[in-house]
Design a protein around this motif. Structure first.
Motif, mmCIF file in Angstrom:
data_model
loop_
_atom_site.group_PDB
_atom_site.id
_atom_site.type_symbol
_atom_site.label_atom_id
_atom_site.label_comp_id
_atom_site.label_asym_id
_atom_site.label_seq_id
_atom_site.Cartn_x
_atom_site.Cartn_y
_atom_site.Cartn_z
ATOM 1 N N GLU A 54 34.165 -0.693 47.809
ATOM 2 C CA GLU A 54 34.860 0.433 48.305
ATOM 3 C C GLU A 54 36.012 1.026 48.167
ATOM 4 O O GLU A 54 36.449 2.306 48.204
ATOM 5 C CB GLU A 54 35.803 -0.629 50.055
ATOM 6 N N ILE A 55 37.065 0.344 47.053
ATOM 7 C CA ILE A 55 38.211 1.039 46.811
ATOM 8 C C ILE A 55 37.750 1.462 45.866
ATOM 9 O O ILE A 55 38.341 2.431 45.797
ATOM 10 C CB ILE A 55 39.552 0.030 46.480
ATOM 11 N N VAL A 56 36.772 0.998 45.069
ATOM 12 C CA VAL A 56 37.168 2.124 43.103
ATOM 13 C C VAL A 56 36.560 2.787 44.395
ATOM 14 O O VAL A 56 36.264 3.922 42.868
ATOM 15 C CB VAL A 56 36.176 1.094 42.124
ATOM 16 N N GLY A 57 34.977 3.211 44.533
ATOM 17 C CA GLY A 57 34.063 3.981 44.700
ATOM 18 C C GLY A 57 35.284 4.708 45.732
ATOM 19 O O GLY A 57 35.175 6.112 45.543
ATOM 20 N N ARG A 58 36.518 4.827 46.339
ATOM 21 C CA ARG A 58 36.641 5.501 47.206
ATOM 22 C C ARG A 58 38.180 6.579 46.420
ATOM 23 O O ARG A 58 38.161 7.473 45.844
ATOM 24 C CB ARG A 58 38.010 4.962 47.866
ATOM 25 N N VAL A 59 38.816 6.057 45.268
ATOM 26 C CA VAL A 59 39.365 5.896 44.577
ATOM 27 C C VAL A 59 39.106 6.706 42.973
ATOM 28 O O VAL A 59 40.465 7.648 42.611
ATOM 29 C CB VAL A 59 40.772 5.360 44.219
ATOM 30 N N TRP A 60 38.509 6.419 42.544
ATOM 31 C CA TRP A 60 37.737 7.091 40.970
ATOM 32 C C TRP A 60 38.129 9.119 41.140
ATOM 33 O O TRP A 60 38.408 9.181 39.796
ATOM 34 C CB TRP A 60 36.438 6.626 40.824
ATOM 35 N N PRO A 61 37.648 8.930 42.292
ATOM 36 C CA PRO A 61 37.724 10.696 42.009
ATOM 37 C C PRO A 61 39.247 11.153 41.972
ATOM 38 O O PRO A 61 39.846 12.282 40.904
ATOM 39 C CB PRO A 61 37.455 11.263 42.953
ATOM 40 N N TYR A 62 40.249 10.232 42.161
ATOM 41 C CA TYR A 62 41.792 10.750 42.230
ATOM 42 C C TYR A 62 42.098 9.907 40.505
ATOM 43 O O TYR A 62 42.979 10.439 40.346
ATOM 44 C CB TYR A 62 42.430 9.728 43.178
ATOM 45 N N ILE A 63 41.148 9.401 39.683
ATOM 46 C CA ILE A 63 41.227 8.579 38.800
ATOM 47 C C ILE A 63 41.591 9.506 37.768
ATOM 48 O O ILE A 63 41.957 10.561 37.060
ATOM 49 C CB ILE A 63 41.506 7.479 38.579
ATOM 50 N N LEU A 64 40.024 10.141 37.917
ATOM 51 C CA LEU A 64 39.830 10.963 36.426
ATOM 52 C C LEU A 64 40.314 12.624 36.852
ATOM 53 O O LEU A 64 40.796 12.966 35.737
ATOM 54 C CB LEU A 64 38.782 11.465 37.726
ATOM 55 N N ALA A 65 40.702 12.817 38.042
ATOM 56 C CA ALA A 65 42.122 13.887 38.554
ATOM 57 C C ALA A 65 43.428 13.750 37.648
ATOM 58 O O ALA A 65 43.730 14.452 37.038
ATOM 59 C CB ALA A 65 42.004 14.386 39.653
ATOM 60 N N GLY A 66 44.197 12.761 38.025
ATOM 61 C CA GLY A 66 44.803 12.146 38.165
ATOM 62 C C GLY A 66 45.350 12.351 36.277
ATOM 63 O O GLY A 66 46.172 12.465 35.306
ATOM 64 N N ILE A 67 43.855 11.510 35.480
ATOM 65 C CA ILE A 67 43.833 11.356 34.671
ATOM 66 C C ILE A 67 43.664 13.022 33.588
ATOM 67 O O ILE A 67 44.520 13.115 32.164
ATOM 68 C CB ILE A 67 42.875 10.065 33.613
ATOM 69 N N ALA A 68 42.821 13.484 34.046
ATOM 70 C CA ALA A 68 42.818 15.447 33.438
ATOM 71 C C ALA A 68 44.191 15.219 33.229
ATOM 72 O O ALA A 68 44.599 16.163 32.430
ATOM 73 C CB ALA A 68 41.712 16.177 34.432
ATOM 74 N N ILE A 69 44.849 15.646 34.076
ATOM 75 C CA ILE A 69 46.490 16.674 34.270
ATOM 76 C C ILE A 69 47.111 15.262 33.020
ATOM 77 O O ILE A 69 48.168 16.665 33.007
ATOM 78 C CB ILE A 69 46.854 16.426 36.316
ATOM 79 N N GLY A 70 46.999 14.356 33.146
ATOM 80 C CA GLY A 70 47.717 13.098 32.063
ATOM 81 C C GLY A 70 47.207 13.791 31.207
ATOM 82 O O GLY A 70 48.774 14.131 29.841
ATOM 83 N N ALA A 71 46.133 14.280 30.548
ATOM 84 C CA ALA A 71 45.703 14.797 29.568
ATOM 85 C C ALA A 71 46.647 16.617 29.388
ATOM 86 O O ALA A 71 46.821 16.243 27.830
ATOM 87 C CB ALA A 71 44.125 14.527 28.784
ATOM 88 N N LEU A 72 46.407 16.486 30.364
ATOM 89 C CA LEU A 72 46.510 18.513 29.708
ATOM 90 C C LEU A 72 48.002 17.982 29.188
ATOM 91 O O LEU A 72 48.580 18.762 28.502
ATOM 92 C CB LEU A 72 46.544 19.235 31.196
ATOM 93 N N ILE A 73 48.818 17.603 30.529
ATOM 94 C CA ILE A 73 50.285 16.966 30.391
ATOM 95 C C ILE A 73 51.063 16.685 28.788
ATOM 96 O O ILE A 73 51.721 17.086 28.166
ATOM 97 C CB ILE A 73 51.380 16.032 31.186
ATOM 98 N N HIS A 74 50.056 15.327 28.662
ATOM 99 C CA HIS A 74 50.037 14.519 27.293
ATOM 100 C C HIS A 74 50.268 16.062 26.193
ATOM 101 O O HIS A 74 50.754 16.363 25.066
ATOM 102 C CB HIS A 74 49.399 13.671 27.404
ATOM 103 N N GLY A 75 49.234 16.595 25.768
ATOM 104 C CA GLY A 75 48.399 17.398 24.827
ATOM 105 C C GLY A 75 49.091 18.792 24.699
ATOM 106 O O GLY A 75 49.149 19.671 23.443
ATOM 107 N N TYR A 76 49.799 19.395 25.892
ATOM 108 C CA TYR A 76 50.156 20.688 25.998
ATOM 109 C C TYR A 76 51.736 21.079 26.491
ATOM 110 O O TYR A 76 51.961 21.316 26.337
ATOM 111 C CB TYR A 76 49.236 21.747 26.988
ATOM 112 N N VAL A 77 51.816 20.333 27.638
ATOM 113 C CA VAL A 77 53.690 20.356 27.975
ATOM 114 C C VAL A 77 54.032 19.833 26.546
ATOM 115 O O VAL A 77 54.829 18.641 26.249
ATOM 116 C CB VAL A 77 53.914 20.156 28.773
ATOM 117 N N PRO A 78 55.378 20.759 26.184
ATOM 118 C CA PRO A 78 56.412 21.169 25.529
ATOM 119 C C PRO A 78 57.095 19.402 26.399
ATOM 120 O O PRO A 78 57.792 20.196 27.036
ATOM 121 C CB PRO A 78 57.143 21.201 25.166
#
Length: 348
Positions: free
Chosen positions: A225-249
């Motif tokens: 129920e829970i992981v099945g519902r939130v995994w898209p948010y996890i991937l989106a959050g990590i993708a945004i975090g990866a961009l910030i981590h790699g590219y934002v000064p």
């Protein structure tokens, strides 16, 4: 009615203790292998590990399985524990308690109960029917989405126990004080009329005996129920975090969300309110912001506002609350979050 015999049940349900021990060992071994595996995968790619792209890819490859493993493990365990905290049991525990004590109990129950903002209306109605005071109900509704097992688990996995405990204390304080304040304001008249007219019901519940196998089954159901519902948010959050981590000064983020910018905390709260995500989606972004020089108080204020004051939750609550009560709720909680952000930017 279909009833499975012991021989027909799957192995985890026939040997739950053995399954839990073996699953724990395998989980720990896989978790320990995540960092070297992510580094090896990046090394095998035609990118420079020290480049912006290499850093972003390593962040994504490491954090994605890490967050999903942490979330799956803790949700499974909490799914077993949550079998004790049905909505009926929760209402019964809070009904008839005096304010103050009940606010503390309600906020504490919010940590271990599997309810989110999408459950706000039915829970609110159930609490009203059981005679739970309005302020106590708000303490629960603030705590349940903001200080839950998902948020605490991810914070622990990414930042360690000190930050996780800090967030726990701050979240509980905001939930307790905000609920108590709303209760003192006596705003029951600003419930929608049909809610106030709902007949009161008994808050009693019947305790049911559950075996360890039943609780393991509940753990699987919670993961589905829970992981099945939130995994898209996890991937989106990590993708945004990866961009910030790699590219934002770092200098840019420090000037935008650093301690020196007094306006950063209220701006972070305003930015967080219209966002539609949850702890699973926002914490990877929080991790990346902190690594780039954002102040802890500002980032905590942003995270709390995203989880506790999301616009979708306000729209849902509009079904049971009049505008003035919703505005009071937002104002009281936002004030508490602002105080948290300013205080921690000042002392840390």
């Amino acid at each position: 009615m279909n009833t499975l015999t012991t021989s027909q049940k799957s192995w985890p349900l026939r040997q739950p203790a053995a399954f839990l021990a073996l699953a724990g060992i395998i989980w720990f071994a896989l978790y320990q292998a995540l960092l070297p595996t992510s580094e090896a995968l990046v090394s095998a790619l035609p990118v420079d590990r020290t480049s912006h792209l290499g850093g972003a890819i390593q962040f994504f490859l490491y954090d994605t399985p890490k967050v999903l493993m942490l979330l799956t493990g803790v949700v499974f365990v909490m799914g077993m524990i949550n079998s004790y905290f049905t909505p009926e049991r929760t209402r019964a525990l809070l009904a008839g308690r005096s304010e103050g004590v009940a606010n503390v109990m309600a906020a504490s129950l919010g940590i271990v109960t599997p309810f989110c903002s999408c459950s706000a209306v039915p829970l609110f109605i159930g609490f009203v029917q059981a005679g739970v005071p309005l302020g106590v109900t708000f303490s629960f509704l603030i705590s349940a989405p903001m200080v839950n097992e998902v948020a605490l688990t991810l914070l622990f996995g990414m930042f360690g126990w000190k930050v996780a405990m800090l967030y726990l204390g701050l979240g509980l304080t905001v939930a307790i004080v905000a609920g108590w304040t709303i209760g003192r304001m006596k705003m029951e008249n600003y419930l929608e009329d049909w809610v106030r007219d709902i007949p009161k019901t008994s808050a009693e519940f019947e305790a049911s005996e559950m075996t360890l196998a039943d609780r393991v089954d509940g753990g699987f159901a919670a993961v589905h129920e829970i992981v099945g519902r939130v995994w898209p948010y996890i991937l989106a959050g990590i993708a945004i975090g990866a961009l910030i981590h790699g590219y934002v000064p770092e200098d840019f983020m420090a000037s935008f969300m650093g301690k020196e910018a007094w306006w950063s905390v209220p701006l972070a709260v305003l930015m967080g309110v219209p966002m539609y995500t949850n702890a699973a989606g926002v914490i990877p972004i929080v991790q990346a912001l902190l690594s780039k020089g954002a102040a802890l108080g500002t980032v905590l204020a942003f995270m709390m506002s995203v989880i506790a004051l999301s616009l979708p939750e306000m729209i849902i609550l509009r079904k049971v609350l009049k505008i003035r009560l919703i505005a009071t709720f937002v104002g009281v909680v936002a004030t508490g979050i602002l105080i948290v952000g300013f205080v921690f930017n000042a002392v840390l």
